[in-house]
Design a protein around this motif. Structure first.
Motif, PDB file in Angstrom:
ATOM      1  N   UNK A  63       0.817  -1.220   0.000  1.00 18.29           N
ATOM      2  CA  UNK A  63       0.000   0.000   0.000  1.00 18.29           C
ATOM      3  C   UNK A  63       0.848   1.266   0.000  1.00 18.29           C
ATOM      4  N   UNK A  64       2.016   1.224   0.629  1.00 15.97           N
ATOM      5  CA  UNK A  64       2.867   2.419   0.679  1.00 15.97           C
ATOM      6  C   UNK A  64       3.247   2.872  -0.722  1.00 15.97           C
ATOM      7  N   UNK A  65       3.691   1.945  -1.564  1.00 15.10           N
ATOM      8  CA  UNK A  65       4.103   2.313  -2.919  1.00 15.10           C
ATOM      9  C   UNK A  65       2.910   2.671  -3.799  1.00 15.10           C
ATOM     10  N   UNK A  66       1.766   2.064  -3.519  1.00 11.70           N
ATOM     11  CA  UNK A  66       0.546   2.444  -4.247  1.00 11.70           C
ATOM     12  C   UNK A  66       0.195   3.893  -3.940  1.00 11.70           C
ATOM     13  N   UNK A  67       0.260   4.263  -2.659  1.00 12.19           N
ATOM     14  CA  UNK A  67      -0.080   5.634  -2.260  1.00 12.19           C
ATOM     15  C   UNK A  67       0.909   6.640  -2.836  1.00 12.19           C
ATOM     16  N   UNK A  68       2.192   6.278  -2.824  1.00 16.53           N
ATOM     17  CA  UNK A  68       3.220   7.187  -3.337  1.00 16.53           C
ATOM     18  C   UNK A  68       3.028   7.455  -4.827  1.00 16.53           C
ATOM     19  N   UNK A  69       2.583   6.440  -5.552  1.00 12.96           N
ATOM     20  CA  UNK A  69       2.430   6.582  -6.994  1.00 12.96           C
ATOM     21  C   UNK A  69       1.132   7.223  -7.445  1.00 12.96           C
ATOM     22  N   UNK A  70       0.222   7.495  -6.537  1.00 15.94           N
ATOM     23  CA  UNK A  70      -1.084   8.029  -6.930  1.00 15.94           C
ATOM     24  C   UNK A  70      -0.990   9.385  -7.603  1.00 15.94           C
ATOM     25  N   UNK A  71      -0.084  10.236  -7.137  1.00 14.14           N
ATOM     26  CA  UNK A  71      -0.005  11.589  -7.664  1.00 14.14           C
ATOM     27  C   UNK A  71       0.433  11.610  -9.126  1.00 14.14           C
ATOM     28  N   UNK A  72       1.136  10.549  -9.543  1.00 14.49           N
ATOM     29  CA  UNK A  72       1.641  10.496 -10.910  1.00 14.49           C
ATOM     30  C   UNK A  72       0.669   9.830 -11.880  1.00 14.49           C
ATOM     31  N   UNK A  73      -0.446   9.317 -11.364  1.00 13.73           N
ATOM     32  CA  UNK A  73      -1.404   8.636 -12.230  1.00 13.73           C
ATOM     33  C   UNK A  73      -2.010   9.604 -13.243  1.00 13.73           C
ATOM     34  N   UNK A  74      -2.222   9.109 -14.484  1.00 10.59           N
ATOM     35  CA  UNK A  74      -2.818   9.926 -15.527  1.00 10.59           C
ATOM     36  C   UNK A  74      -4.286  10.186 -15.219  1.00 10.59           C
ATOM     37  N   UNK A  75      -4.735  11.392 -15.490  1.00 12.64           N
ATOM     38  CA  UNK A  75      -6.120  11.742 -15.160  1.00 12.64           C
ATOM     39  C   UNK A  75      -7.101  11.282 -16.234  1.00 12.64           C
ATOM     40  N   UNK A  76      -6.616  10.777 -17.348  1.00  9.84           N
ATOM     41  CA  UNK A  76      -7.510  10.453 -18.463  1.00  9.84           C
ATOM     42  C   UNK A  76      -7.453   8.970 -18.799  1.00  9.84           C
ATOM     43  N   UNK A  77      -7.702   8.092 -17.882  1.00  8.52           N
ATOM     44  CA  UNK A  77      -7.556   6.704 -18.236  1.00  8.52           C
ATOM     45  C   UNK A  77      -8.665   5.807 -17.780  1.00  8.52           C
ATOM     46  N   UNK A  96      -5.872  -1.157  -1.313  1.00  4.03           N
ATOM     47  CA  UNK A  96      -4.503  -1.263  -0.806  1.00  4.03           C
ATOM     48  C   UNK A  96      -4.447  -0.895   0.669  1.00  4.03           C
ATOM     49  N   UNK A  97      -5.216   0.113   1.061  1.00  6.14           N
ATOM     50  CA  UNK A  97      -5.245   0.530   2.466  1.00  6.14           C
ATOM     51  C   UNK A  97      -5.814  -0.579   3.351  1.00  6.14           C
ATOM     52  N   UNK A  98      -6.796  -1.311   2.845  1.00  2.00           N
ATOM     53  CA  UNK A  98      -7.375  -2.416   3.613  1.00  2.00           C
ATOM     54  C   UNK A  98      -6.343  -3.528   3.831  1.00  2.00           C
ATOM     55  N   UNK A  99      -5.499  -3.769   2.824  1.00  2.00           N
ATOM     56  CA  UNK A  99      -4.403  -4.733   2.985  1.00  2.00           C
ATOM     57  C   UNK A  99      -3.460  -4.256   4.088  1.00  2.00           C
ATOM     58  N   UNK A 100      -3.179  -2.957   4.084  1.00  2.00           N
ATOM     59  CA  UNK A 100      -2.327  -2.388   5.121  1.00  2.00           C
ATOM     60  C   UNK A 100      -2.939  -2.505   6.504  1.00  2.00           C
ATOM     61  N   UNK A 101      -4.242  -2.339   6.585  1.00  3.82           N
ATOM     62  CA  UNK A 101      -4.929  -2.469   7.876  1.00  3.82           C
ATOM     63  C   UNK A 101      -4.812  -3.892   8.401  1.00  3.82           C
ATOM     64  N   UNK A 102      -4.953  -4.866   7.515  1.00  5.47           N
ATOM     65  CA  UNK A 102      -4.821  -6.273   7.925  1.00  5.47           C
ATOM     66  C   UNK A 102      -3.405  -6.553   8.423  1.00  5.47           C
ATOM     67  N   UNK A 103      -2.396  -6.112   7.659  1.00  2.92           N
ATOM     68  CA  UNK A 103      -1.012  -6.361   8.044  1.00  2.92           C
ATOM     69  C   UNK A 103      -0.627  -5.684   9.344  1.00  2.92           C
TER      70      UNK A 103
END
Length: 202
Positions: A63-77, A96-103
């Motif tokens: 989840x950490x890397x998913x969150x870090x990469x969110x800002x770079x995601x394309x807005x038109x996809x 991804x956050x739910x996976x983090x909550x479980x861990x």
């Protein structure tokens, strides 16, 4: 600050907390820097649950890397509509956050149980057992009883310090992932927390 930037900061905080968990869990295997206690099975049973390495550590990096990469995601996809890509990404970050909550939740539980039971140590008769298991964690408030553990030296301090680090780090991870669940839902349903739609020209 947009929801994506908020998620990015949460991601970086999770990486730091995950490193603390991994290091703390690893150190629990080497009281006083020695390996013999692990090879002779004289460690607390909760050390072998890999809560810091797996739950609060490696699993948290996803989840950490998913969150870090969110800002770079394309807005038109997503679905072919303007800004839907960002919204879909934010909603997917909730999973991804739910996976983090479980861990992190797993790590919190194991660390709490480890602290409550206390370390496995040798008494003055050379018998290895869980000296403080019957105290229900009360030994934590009475350091004068810690001398009941003869070997490894200072094992109670070692045990309490490292399991406390695991507990605190994983609790922070749990809270951060909960925040991201809320952030992800808001970002997914409302777009940006603060409207910046004019910034994107898709």
């Amino acid at each position: 600050m947009s929801c994506e930037k908020c998620a990015k900061y949460i991601g970086y905080c999770l990486v730091s907390a995950a490193v603390f968990c991994i290091v703390a869990n690893a150190l629990l295997y080497f009281p006083n820097g020695e390996t013999k206690y692990a090879t002779e099975d004289h460690l607390s049973r909760f050390v072998y649950y890999f809560a810091g390495v797996a739950g609060g550590g490696l699993l948290m990096l996803l989840p950490a890397f998913v969150f870090i990469g969110l800002e770079e995601e394309d807005c038109c996809g997503c679905c072919g509509f303007q800004n839907y890509g960002k919204r879909c990404s934010m909603l997917s970050s909730v999973l991804a956050a739910l996976i983090g909550i479980i861990g992190s939740g797993y790590c919190v539980i194991v660390a709490s149980l480890g602290l409550a039971e206390g370390p496995k140590c040798s008494d003055d008769n050379g018998v290895w057992n869980y000296t403080f298991a019957s105290t229900e964690g009360q030994y934590l408030l009475d350091s004068s009883t810690w001398s009941k553990c003869y070997e490894p030296k200072h094992i109670v301090e070692w045990h309490v310090t490292l399991f406390s680090i695991l507990l605190a780090s994983s609790a922070i991870e749990f809270i951060l992932c909960l925040i991201q669940v809320i952030n992800g839902v808001l970002g997914g349903t409302c777009g940006y927390c603060f409207s910046r739609q004019q910034q994107y020209n898709c």
